[in-house]
Design an enzyme around this catalytic site. Structure first.
Site, PDB file in Angstrom:
ATOM      1  CE  LYS A 131       6.757   4.789  -4.269  1.00 40.28           C
ATOM      2  NZ  LYS A 131       5.578   4.482  -3.435  1.00 40.28           N
TER       3      LYS A 131
ATOM      4  CE  LYS B 223       1.462   6.908   1.587  1.00 39.08           C
ATOM      5  NZ  LYS B 223       1.389   6.187   0.289  1.00 39.08           N
TER       6      LYS B 223
END
Length: 320
Positions: free
Chosen positions: A143, A239
């Site tokens: 990240k 997703k």
């Protein structure tokens, strides 16, 4: 059919940080359907898309008792609420029929898929330590999305010199920052970058060089997103909570592949129940990122199994 929605909280194994903030718990909604058997689904409302636990609960409670997978597609927009109901309806159908979900879908028996393991955003030294502790994993996801990204990336590569690496900027860069970083990403062996620019300011991706594959996350929700991605992205991150369930996610996967996109299957931070339908979606994907349960300190009964082969499909008592 009876529809019940409850709130559940799962403690994380450690603080999880991305460019938008930190969390110590996963707050999810669990849907239970009862109609000659039980069906279960889970969703993770996401503030980035204007969702709250309260708003998604209201959407679910507003559904008619005779909702079906077909009617659901027009009753609710793509998002967390539709995802939980859609996946619960699939689970209920599997339980009622006594068949596994892949048999209902006419798909081959699913196999384990190697999943990325996400390193939380932290100081370079801390991220190097995280990387070293997880260097045995074949695929690490980092990240990023801050001014100190280069130091973090270098540190992770030192900690895990042999791991494949993908990075997720969570909309945190500008076109100029990405252009400056791209050569270094390649030098350090990064295989893909996810959503480098904000979804509402990503047109520049069609005008600048993309020396490594770029994946759309916040810019891609369902099939209606695809036309706007042309010339800007090489992959799409599907997703369930964005697409609004397994039904649309499978259709989006087929459409994306037909249009030449690679497919990544990702997740929000949720339990094994949320990941279970995505293991079916992830079959053959270029990248799988279903590490949600690995980030938890507690999980569902009979959780997904992870080993050197990757994440395995669910047992019937969990889902499907």
């Amino acid at each position: 059919m009876q529809i019940e929605v409850t709130r559940d909280v799962f403690r994380l194994a450690q603080v999880f940080t991305i460019s938008r903030g930190s969390r110590t718990e996963a707050h999810v909604l669990t849907v239970t359907l009862q109609d000659q058997g039980f069906g279960y689904g889970e969703c993770v409302p996401y503030a980035r898309y204007g969702e709250t636990l309260e708003s998604v609960t209201a959407q679910i409670k507003g559904l008619p008792a005779d909702v079906t997978r077909d009617s659901l597609q027009s009753l609710l927009p793509a998002g967390a609420a539709r995802n939980a109901i859609d996946c619960a309806l699939w689970d209920l159908a599997a339980k009622q029929s006594g068949k596994r979900i892949w048999d209902l879908l006419g798909l081959p028996n699913p196999q384990p898929e190697i999943t990325a393991y996400t390193l939380s955003l932290d100081t370079p030294d801390a991220m190097q330590q995280q990387a070293a502790e997880n260097a045995h994993r074949p695929l690490l996801k980092i990240k990023l999305g801050t001014p100190d990204d280069m130091a973090r990336l270098e540190a992770v590569r030192r900690g895990a010199p042999d791991a494949r690496i993908i990075v997720d900027a969570n909309e945190g860069w500008t076109a100029e920052v990405y252009a400056d970083l791209a050569p270094h990403l390649i030098r350090l062996g990064v295989q893909m970058v996810e959503q480098p620019l904000p979804a509402d300011a990503d047109d520049m991706l069609g005008e600048i060089a993309r020396p490594l594959p770029v994946c759309a996350d916040e810019s891609c929700h369902d099939r209606t997103s695809l036309p706007a991605l042309q010339g800007k992205y090489d992959l799409v991150n599907i997703k369930l909570d964005k697409a609004g369930g397994l039904t649309e996610a499978l259709a989006l996967k087929d459409a994306a592949l037909a249009q030449g996109y690679g497919v990544m299957v990702g997740c929000m931070v949720g339990s094994s129940l949320a990941m279970a339908p995505a293991t079916i979606l992830a079959q053959g994907a270029a990248f799988t990122d279903l590490d949600g349960p690995l980030l938890l300190a507690e999980d569902r009964d009979q959780p997904l199994h992870f080993d050197d082969q990757g994440v395995h499909p669910p047992v019937a008592n969990l889902w499907g």
